[in-house]
Design a protein around this motif. Sequence first.
Motif, PDB file in Angstrom:
ATOM      1  N   UNK A 245       0.814  -1.209   0.000  1.00  0.00           N
ATOM      2  CA  UNK A 245       0.000   0.000   0.000  1.00  0.00           C
ATOM      3  C   UNK A 245       0.854   1.269   0.000  1.00  0.00           C
ATOM      4  N   UNK A 246       2.076   1.163  -0.503  1.00  0.00           N
ATOM      5  CA  UNK A 246       2.908   2.358  -0.676  1.00  0.00           C
ATOM      6  C   UNK A 246       2.465   3.100  -1.938  1.00  0.00           C
ATOM      7  N   UNK A 247       2.357   2.376  -3.045  1.00  0.00           N
ATOM      8  CA  UNK A 247       2.048   2.996  -4.329  1.00  0.00           C
ATOM      9  C   UNK A 247       0.960   2.218  -5.040  1.00  0.00           C
ATOM     10  N   UNK A 248      -0.055   2.946  -5.536  1.00  0.00           N
ATOM     11  CA  UNK A 248      -1.115   2.388  -6.360  1.00  0.00           C
ATOM     12  C   UNK A 248      -1.082   3.051  -7.736  1.00  0.00           C
ATOM     13  N   UNK A 249      -1.848   2.502  -8.660  1.00  0.00           N
ATOM     14  CA  UNK A 249      -2.061   3.186  -9.932  1.00  0.00           C
ATOM     15  C   UNK A 249      -2.851   4.460  -9.663  1.00  0.00           C
ATOM     16  N   UNK A 250      -2.212   5.607  -9.813  1.00  0.00           N
ATOM     17  CA  UNK A 250      -2.872   6.889  -9.657  1.00  0.00           C
ATOM     18  C   UNK A 250      -2.937   7.435  -8.255  1.00  0.00           C
ATOM     19  N   UNK A 251      -2.430   6.710  -7.271  1.00  0.00           N
ATOM     20  CA  UNK A 251      -2.533   7.203  -5.901  1.00  0.00           C
ATOM     21  C   UNK A 251      -1.476   6.533  -5.030  1.00  0.00           C
ATOM     22  N   UNK A 252      -1.594   6.750  -3.712  1.00  0.00           N
ATOM     23  CA  UNK A 252      -0.707   6.137  -2.722  1.00  0.00           C
ATOM     24  C   UNK A 252      -1.568   5.677  -1.554  1.00  0.00           C
ATOM     25  N   UNK A 253      -0.953   4.948  -0.625  1.00  0.00           N
ATOM     26  CA  UNK A 253      -1.685   4.467   0.534  1.00  0.00           C
ATOM     27  C   UNK A 253      -1.998   5.574   1.525  1.00  0.00           C
ATOM     28  N   UNK A 254      -3.075   5.391   2.274  1.00  0.00           N
ATOM     29  CA  UNK A 254      -3.461   6.365   3.287  1.00  0.00           C
ATOM     30  C   UNK A 254      -2.435   6.387   4.417  1.00  0.00           C
ATOM     31  N   UNK A 255      -2.377   7.510   5.108  1.00  0.00           N
ATOM     32  CA  UNK A 255      -1.362   7.685   6.152  1.00  0.00           C
ATOM     33  C   UNK A 255      -1.980   8.084   7.493  1.00  0.00           C
ATOM     34  N   UNK A 256      -3.308   7.963   7.620  1.00  0.00           N
ATOM     35  CA  UNK A 256      -3.992   8.447   8.817  1.00  0.00           C
ATOM     36  C   UNK A 256      -4.289   7.366   9.843  1.00  0.00           C
ATOM     37  N   UNK A 257      -3.856   6.136   9.616  1.00  0.00           N
ATOM     38  CA  UNK A 257      -4.051   5.066  10.585  1.00  0.00           C
ATOM     39  C   UNK A 257      -2.864   4.994  11.536  1.00  0.00           C
ATOM     40  N   UNK A 258      -2.989   4.297  12.683  1.00  0.00           N
ATOM     41  CA  UNK A 258      -1.863   4.194  13.621  1.00  0.00           C
ATOM     42  C   UNK A 258      -0.590   3.723  12.920  1.00  0.00           C
ATOM     43  N   UNK A 259       0.503   4.411  13.154  1.00  0.00           N
ATOM     44  CA  UNK A 259       1.778   4.090  12.515  1.00  0.00           C
ATOM     45  C   UNK A 259       1.985   4.763  11.178  1.00  0.00           C
ATOM     46  N   UNK A 260       0.937   5.411  10.646  1.00  0.00           N
ATOM     47  CA  UNK A 260       1.065   6.113   9.375  1.00  0.00           C
ATOM     48  C   UNK A 260       1.678   7.488   9.552  1.00  0.00           C
ATOM     49  N   UNK A 261       2.294   7.994   8.487  1.00  0.00           N
ATOM     50  CA  UNK A 261       2.945   9.308   8.532  1.00  0.00           C
ATOM     51  C   UNK A 261       3.083   9.839   7.119  1.00  0.00           C
ATOM     52  N   UNK A 262       2.474  10.990   6.845  1.00  0.00           N
ATOM     53  CA  UNK A 262       2.628  11.584   5.527  1.00  0.00           C
ATOM     54  C   UNK A 262       4.066  12.022   5.261  1.00  0.00           C
ATOM     55  N   UNK A 263       4.773  12.667   6.211  1.00  0.00           N
ATOM     56  CA  UNK A 263       6.176  12.993   5.942  1.00  0.00           C
ATOM     57  C   UNK A 263       7.013  11.754   5.619  1.00  0.00           C
ATOM     58  N   UNK A 264       6.784  10.658   6.350  1.00  0.00           N
ATOM     59  CA  UNK A 264       7.526   9.431   6.059  1.00  0.00           C
ATOM     60  C   UNK A 264       7.154   8.882   4.691  1.00  0.00           C
ATOM     61  N   UNK A 265       5.873   8.964   4.333  1.00  0.00           N
ATOM     62  CA  UNK A 265       5.445   8.496   3.017  1.00  0.00           C
ATOM     63  C   UNK A 265       6.117   9.298   1.906  1.00  0.00           C
ATOM     64  N   UNK A 266       6.157  10.594   2.049  1.00  0.00           N
ATOM     65  CA  UNK A 266       6.780  11.425   1.017  1.00  0.00           C
ATOM     66  C   UNK A 266       8.268  11.100   0.879  1.00  0.00           C
ATOM     67  N   UNK A 267       8.918  10.835   2.007  1.00  0.00           N
ATOM     68  CA  UNK A 267      10.337  10.441   1.955  1.00  0.00           C
ATOM     69  C   UNK A 267      10.495   9.105   1.245  1.00  0.00           C
ATOM     70  N   UNK A 268       9.605   8.159   1.533  1.00  0.00           N
ATOM     71  CA  UNK A 268       9.666   6.861   0.860  1.00  0.00           C
ATOM     72  C   UNK A 268       9.437   6.993  -0.638  1.00  0.00           C
ATOM     73  N   UNK A 269       8.476   7.831  -1.013  1.00  0.00           N
ATOM     74  CA  UNK A 269       8.234   8.047  -2.443  1.00  0.00           C
ATOM     75  C   UNK A 269       9.462   8.652  -3.118  1.00  0.00           C
ATOM     76  N   UNK A 270      10.084   9.603  -2.459  1.00  0.00           N
ATOM     77  CA  UNK A 270      11.254  10.271  -3.027  1.00  0.00           C
ATOM     78  C   UNK A 270      12.462   9.341  -3.100  1.00  0.00           C
TER      79      UNK A 270
END
Length: 238
Positions: free
Chosen positions: A164-189
């Motif tokens: 659930x890191x990368x989907x066609x046209x989107x990415x995984x949600x980051x609002x559940x326990x353990x999720x983090x938008x800053x961490x997601x953006x770093x992973x994408x980069x």
Amino acid sequence: MLVAGFPADAFGTNCYVVATAPGEQCVVVDPGIGVLDQLDALLAEHRLHPAAVLLTHGHLDHTFSVAPVCGARGVTAYVHPGDREMLADPSKGLSADLTSLFGGRLSYTEPEDVAELTDGATLTLAGLEIAVDHAPGHTGGSVLFRLPGAGSDWEADELCLSGDVLFAGSIGRTDLPGGSMPAMLTSLRDKILPLADDTVVLPGHGPATTIGRERASNPYLIEVAQVGGGRPAPTRGL
């Protein structure tokens, strides 16, 4: 190489099997809710014998059937330590609303044999060489699994099982326990954007895509590449 999969009955979570060829050992990736009959049929169709179960992360919709799949065959489940506790207590990865929704209606057991994944490791399983990239953001222990794609249906240089890191046209949600938008953006980069354009992405939900297609059209990747992110939070995934 043989790569086959199907969406689970619940949440449309993609369960995959990967092998060097029919009639060989295989790895099972993300056996979710209600997959056992479909998985057994797929294994029988291609005469495959599971050697391990790989988990892209610890959410219940990706792990629910891990214990019966592993237990029936005496194989190991692999998960990143950041999500290890969810195999014992899936509620640790769920919102209060989702915990209330499930409300103990799903009987869950932890697999007996669990091995931890590490960033940068290469797993040698079922004759496959599988690279592991820690890519937190959706959960603290989300990973990508990468392996050569030559001989697969896509004839790609590389396949990426992205969970659930990368989907066609989107990415995984980051609002559940353990999720983090800053961490997601770093992973994408750092983990997604460096991959070659012809890399075929097999996501945890939805259709396959390629890194090149997502680099050109996925709004989250475009913003990460250009200005570092800032779009509204995604909502896909458990």
